[in-house]
Motif scaffolding. Structure first.
Motif, mmCIF file in Angstrom:
data_model
loop_
_atom_site.group_PDB
_atom_site.id
_atom_site.type_symbol
_atom_site.label_atom_id
_atom_site.label_comp_id
_atom_site.label_asym_id
_atom_site.label_seq_id
_atom_site.Cartn_x
_atom_site.Cartn_y
_atom_site.Cartn_z
ATOM 1 N N TYR A 190 0.604 -1.298 -0.098
ATOM 2 C CA TYR A 190 0.080 0.146 0.048
ATOM 3 C C TYR A 190 0.813 1.278 -0.163
ATOM 4 C CZ TYR A 190 -3.608 -3.098 1.479
ATOM 5 O OH TYR A 190 -4.649 -4.432 1.848
ATOM 6 N N GLU A 191 0.682 2.197 -0.668
ATOM 7 C CA GLU A 191 1.062 3.505 -0.865
ATOM 8 C C GLU A 191 1.062 4.340 0.330
ATOM 9 O OE1 GLU A 191 3.455 4.816 -2.832
ATOM 10 O OE2 GLU A 191 3.712 3.127 -4.179
ATOM 11 N N GLN A 192 -0.691 4.202 0.515
ATOM 12 C CA GLN A 192 -1.224 4.972 1.600
ATOM 13 C C GLN A 192 -2.464 4.178 2.081
ATOM 14 O OE1 GLN A 192 -1.448 9.174 1.231
ATOM 15 N NE2 GLN A 192 -3.007 9.346 2.764
ATOM 16 N N ILE A 193 -2.880 4.075 3.526
ATOM 17 C CA ILE A 193 -3.699 3.354 3.862
ATOM 18 C C ILE A 193 -4.129 4.125 5.122
ATOM 19 C CG2 ILE A 193 -2.275 1.868 5.277
ATOM 20 C CD1 ILE A 193 -4.215 -0.558 4.811
ATOM 21 N N SER A 194 -5.751 4.177 5.520
ATOM 22 C CA SER A 194 -6.135 4.770 6.577
ATOM 23 C C SER A 194 -5.956 3.883 7.715
ATOM 24 C CB SER A 194 -7.840 5.015 6.387
ATOM 25 O OG SER A 194 -8.599 3.705 6.467
ATOM 26 N N TYR A 195 -5.978 4.427 9.124
ATOM 27 C CA TYR A 195 -5.983 3.973 10.228
ATOM 28 C C TYR A 195 -7.079 2.729 10.329
ATOM 29 C CZ TYR A 195 -3.520 8.168 11.808
ATOM 30 O OH TYR A 195 -2.850 9.379 11.694
ATOM 31 N N ASP A 196 -8.333 3.078 9.829
ATOM 32 C CA ASP A 196 -9.514 2.301 10.065
ATOM 33 C C ASP A 196 -9.231 0.862 9.091
ATOM 34 O OD1 ASP A 196 -10.837 3.869 11.712
ATOM 35 O OD2 ASP A 196 -12.173 4.917 10.315
ATOM 36 N N GLU A 197 -8.739 0.991 7.927
ATOM 37 C CA GLU A 197 -8.438 0.168 7.239
ATOM 38 C C GLU A 197 -7.251 -0.987 7.910
ATOM 39 O OE1 GLU A 197 -8.468 0.643 2.631
ATOM 40 O OE2 GLU A 197 -7.631 2.361 3.551
ATOM 41 N N VAL A 198 -6.586 -0.421 8.589
ATOM 42 C CA VAL A 198 -5.346 -0.965 9.136
ATOM 43 C C VAL A 198 -5.905 -2.127 10.203
ATOM 44 C CG1 VAL A 198 -3.475 -0.991 10.917
ATOM 45 C CG2 VAL A 198 -3.429 0.315 8.712
ATOM 46 N N LEU A 199 -6.845 -1.297 10.845
ATOM 47 C CA LEU A 199 -7.608 -2.214 12.084
ATOM 48 C C LEU A 199 -8.658 -3.305 11.443
ATOM 49 C CD1 LEU A 199 -8.387 1.080 14.331
ATOM 50 C CD2 LEU A 199 -6.734 -0.822 14.825
ATOM 51 N N SER A 200 -9.429 -2.726 10.434
ATOM 52 C CA SER A 200 -10.172 -3.708 10.227
ATOM 53 C C SER A 200 -9.832 -4.979 9.034
ATOM 54 C CB SER A 200 -11.374 -3.125 8.951
ATOM 55 O OG SER A 200 -10.675 -2.446 7.901
ATOM 56 N N LYS A 201 -8.511 -4.921 8.670
ATOM 57 C CA LYS A 201 -7.745 -5.769 7.871
ATOM 58 C C LYS A 201 -6.772 -6.596 8.696
ATOM 59 C CE LYS A 201 -8.555 -3.508 3.294
ATOM 60 N NZ LYS A 201 -7.832 -2.849 2.178
ATOM 61 N N HIS A 202 -6.870 -5.952 9.980
ATOM 62 C CA HIS A 202 -5.942 -6.887 10.802
ATOM 63 C C HIS A 202 -4.604 -6.686 10.244
ATOM 64 C CE1 HIS A 202 -9.376 -7.959 13.175
ATOM 65 N NE2 HIS A 202 -9.847 -8.591 12.103
ATOM 66 N N LEU A 203 -4.088 -5.653 9.797
ATOM 67 C CA LEU A 203 -2.464 -5.399 9.426
ATOM 68 C C LEU A 203 -1.674 -5.204 10.536
ATOM 69 C CD1 LEU A 203 -3.294 -3.362 6.259
ATOM 70 C CD2 LEU A 203 -3.098 -5.963 6.145
ATOM 71 N N LYS A 204 -0.416 -5.970 10.318
ATOM 72 C CA LYS A 204 0.460 -5.896 11.379
ATOM 73 C C LYS A 204 1.390 -4.781 11.235
ATOM 74 C CE LYS A 204 0.286 -10.833 12.455
ATOM 75 N NZ LYS A 204 0.980 -12.183 12.413
ATOM 76 N N VAL A 205 0.779 -3.507 11.622
ATOM 77 C CA VAL A 205 1.679 -2.277 11.529
ATOM 78 C C VAL A 205 2.025 -1.958 13.039
ATOM 79 C CG1 VAL A 205 1.579 0.207 10.977
ATOM 80 C CG2 VAL A 205 0.358 -1.601 9.642
ATOM 81 N N MET A 206 1.153 -1.747 13.787
ATOM 82 C CA MET A 206 1.243 -1.708 15.430
ATOM 83 C C MET A 206 -0.100 -2.173 15.916
ATOM 84 S SD MET A 206 2.638 2.293 15.560
ATOM 85 C CE MET A 206 4.400 2.534 15.703
ATOM 86 N N ASP A 207 0.105 -2.412 17.496
ATOM 87 C CA ASP A 207 -1.082 -3.048 17.852
ATOM 88 C C ASP A 207 -2.270 -2.085 17.808
ATOM 89 O OD1 ASP A 207 -1.159 -1.455 20.512
ATOM 90 O OD2 ASP A 207 0.818 -1.780 20.356
ATOM 91 N N ALA A 208 -3.350 -2.528 18.226
ATOM 92 C CA ALA A 208 -4.770 -1.828 17.967
ATOM 93 C C ALA A 208 -4.705 -0.410 18.772
ATOM 94 C CB ALA A 208 -5.980 -2.787 18.441
ATOM 95 N N SER A 209 -4.106 -0.564 20.121
ATOM 96 C CA SER A 209 -4.116 0.465 20.818
ATOM 97 C C SER A 209 -3.385 1.793 20.314
ATOM 98 C CB SER A 209 -3.630 0.004 22.213
ATOM 99 O OG SER A 209 -4.297 -0.771 22.760
#
Length: 247
Positions: A190-209
């Motif tokens: 992804y070039e850019q992605i929203s916070y909500d997409e990271v959370l909904s897709k369970h992408l391992k960027v950082m933890d949900a908090s």
């Protein structure tokens, strides 16, 4: 001005104050445990190159190369005790990074959420801000000082308190992918992605908090490869490959 002289002048940075978050595992190099001094020195040089651009840098380093609280808890250790042990591991990593940075002639302060005055400063927000204003590199250690919170959350909290303009998450890959690029050749970055997409897709960027806190404070997260020489500096100069997590 000669071409050599122009190359010696750092490009104007696009941000003025940033948080660099790296895992403890990033300090291991090819080892399976502990600290790999050449790797610590390489990362210190990356930080040095950014500071030479005039950017104020603060850091949070995980402790997974020494001890992970969740793993200790999974093996039967009481969770709170295991998390405190993990916090102490982050202090060890912070001191190692401080040594590498100061060997390069950089002024550095380690600030711990758990008071231990003989080895580092206690966390006082105004003092930490003043260190950054004086162009000192500030390394925040011991997480938030509380169990059940990761160093991802600590990095987001401190970045918000320090009024950082972005969190740079250094990883082994050059951004956020829809699946593990180490295992899947067709993984899409992804070039850019929203916070909500990271959370909904369970992408391992950082933890949900951490993601939720960054979203609440409008703090963009830049995910990039820490293994790419000059990658940290390049992004701040408006170049490089990365993924931006934001609204």
């Amino acid at each position: 001005m000669t071409e050599a002289q122009s190359e010696a002048i750092p490009a104007r940075p696009v941000l003025n104050r940033v948080m660099l978050k790296i895992s403890g595992e990033a300090l291991m190099g090819d080892q399976g445990f502990g600290l790999h001094p050449p790797t610590v020195e390489r990362i210190a040089r990356e930080v040095q190159s950014v500071q030479q651009m005039g950017v104020e840098v603060c850091m949070v380093i995980g402790g997974g190369n020494i001890f992970r609280g969740l793993q200790g808890s999974a093996q039967g250790m009481e969770r709170t005790t295991a998390d405190y042990m993990g916090m102490l591991a982050t202090v060890m990593n912070a001191l190692a990074m401080q040594g590498a940075l100061e060997a390069l002639g950089l002024h550095t302060r380690v600030i711990s959420a758990i008071p231990m005055d003989q080895v580092c400063e206690p966390y006082i927000r105004r003092r930490a801000v003043r260190h950054l204003e004086k162009k000192r590199i500030v390394i925040f250690a011991a997480g938030t000082g509380n169990p059940y919170f990761t160093t991802d959350t600590a990095a987001t909290l401190r970045a918000s308190e320090m009024a950082c303009e972005a969190i740079f998450k250094g990883t082994k890959v050059d951004g956020v992918y829809d699946k593990d690029p180490m295992k899947h050749a067709d993984a899409k970055r992804y070039e850019q992605i929203s916070y909500d997409e990271v959370l909904s897709k369970h992408l391992k960027v950082m933890d949900a908090s951490a993601i939720a806190l960054a979203r609440e404070n409008g703090l963009p997260i830049i995910v990039f490869s820490l293994d790419t020489p000059g990658g940290f500096r390049g992004i701040l100069a408006g170049e490089g490959t990365y993924t931006r997590v934001s609204d």
